[in-house]
Enzyme design. Sequence first.
Site, PDB file in Angstrom:
ATOM      1  N   GLU A 103       0.850  -1.198   0.000  1.00  0.00           N
ATOM      2  CA  GLU A 103       0.000   0.000   0.000  1.00  0.00           C
ATOM      3  C   GLU A 103       0.878   1.238   0.000  1.00  0.00           C
ATOM      4  OE1 GLU A 103      -2.827   0.542   3.121  1.00  0.00           O
ATOM      5  OE2 GLU A 103      -3.614  -1.501   3.017  1.00  0.00           O
TER       6      GLU A 103
ATOM      7  N   LYS B 208     -15.261   4.638   5.155  1.00  0.00           N
ATOM      8  CA  LYS B 208     -14.055   4.423   5.957  1.00  0.00           C
ATOM      9  C   LYS B 208     -14.063   5.367   7.157  1.00  0.00           C
ATOM     10  CE  LYS B 208     -10.026   3.608   4.247  1.00  0.00           C
ATOM     11  NZ  LYS B 208      -9.844   2.214   4.696  1.00  0.00           N
TER      12      LYS B 208
END
Length: 423
Positions: free
Chosen positions: A272, A329
């Site tokens: 990531e 999120k």
Amino acid sequence: MLHYSTLLLLTFSIFSSQTLSTSLSTNFTSPIGINYGQVANNLPPPASVLPLLHSLSVTRVKLYDTDPRVLSAFANTGIKFIVGLPDQLVPRLARDPSAASSWVRSSILPHMPATKITAITVGNEVLTGNDTTLIRSLVPAMVSVQSALTALGLDGKIMVTTAHSLAVLETSFPPSGGAFRKELVPYLSQLLTFLQKTGSPFLINAYPYFAYKADPKSVSLNYVLFEPNSGVVDSSSGLRYDNMLHAQVDAVRTAIRKVTPSNAKVEIRVSETGWPSKGDNDEAGATPENAQRYNGNLLRIISQNKGTPAAPGEPLQVYVFALFNENLKPGPSSERHYGLFQPDGTPAYNLGTVSGSGLGTTGGKGNSGNVSSRGTAESPAAQIGLVSSTGYYSTSGSKILMPFCLEKLGVLAVVLLLGWYSF
């Protein structure tokens, strides 16, 4: 009324354009992957995502689960997947190897070989969490999954690994002084032995954005965005670093060398990295312009197939976070704005992308879950990326029709043509 010749020309033009678009998307392969998170309630159905990946020339995708809708939608597409085993299953699989076998048979086997699953991540950032049971269970669970794959003859096709936060490091600068946190060394030593034995990579989630956000007055923005800068010299190794991501990766490399035998070889991949296009008032640097510069320059660097200063001959594999902005999120606003695309398929900001030839077409962070997607992708266009005179990626104002929209226009043209005949 449209003349027959006009309709015929329209039909030919549309299908020719579709063929050209498909050719552009299949002739180039990107040296970079992307994270496909789904913590949102407005994402397009998986079948509509493939044209977005084609527009980016992306052939590698990382999931945080084994969502059957996604894996089925991408069957026979050639896209290579890393899939995730959720944290909550880790202790059970560590205790009961038969549970790992059941999970592989139910979550992996049904999708093979049509869908190319190349790796399984067991948990996400487990070692930097607070659950001691989960931490102790990580490597045993990985062993159980590996054994299940071996029993099915899949061990040579699917790797088993896990992703780590950069917080596994106690020391990250200078890169030559990188060291793991002392309390994590016993677990990381076991983990690295497993990775070396199985030939699986060490995955690190690395975000230079966090360093800049924490201290924007001291951290050079150009240094974290891969822009021209004077660089930083590691006084011990003498190596010069012109960007923070490479320095972070090499700090991990040094830490690994300190806890493994001298002849051990474990590949490091960035699972990531990304930059948010929007943030709260106290989140310095979270702008569309900086997100474009970070990800655009990252793609340029990775496309060169070069390594880091400490390992220049080892091309660095990177997965950008993330494909979409994810509206559910938790946390600060930036967490919901790491996406390259809006949920409707339009670019979150202008971003030039890289193809295998160095010139291509174009159209975060966290533990993504399996949230239902109820949206549809009807974006009509994606932008074409070009290399500017400065060597950095920019985008032109021109647009190309996405393949799925071209298909709809093609059908419309045929209907019009048949209607003309009937009339």
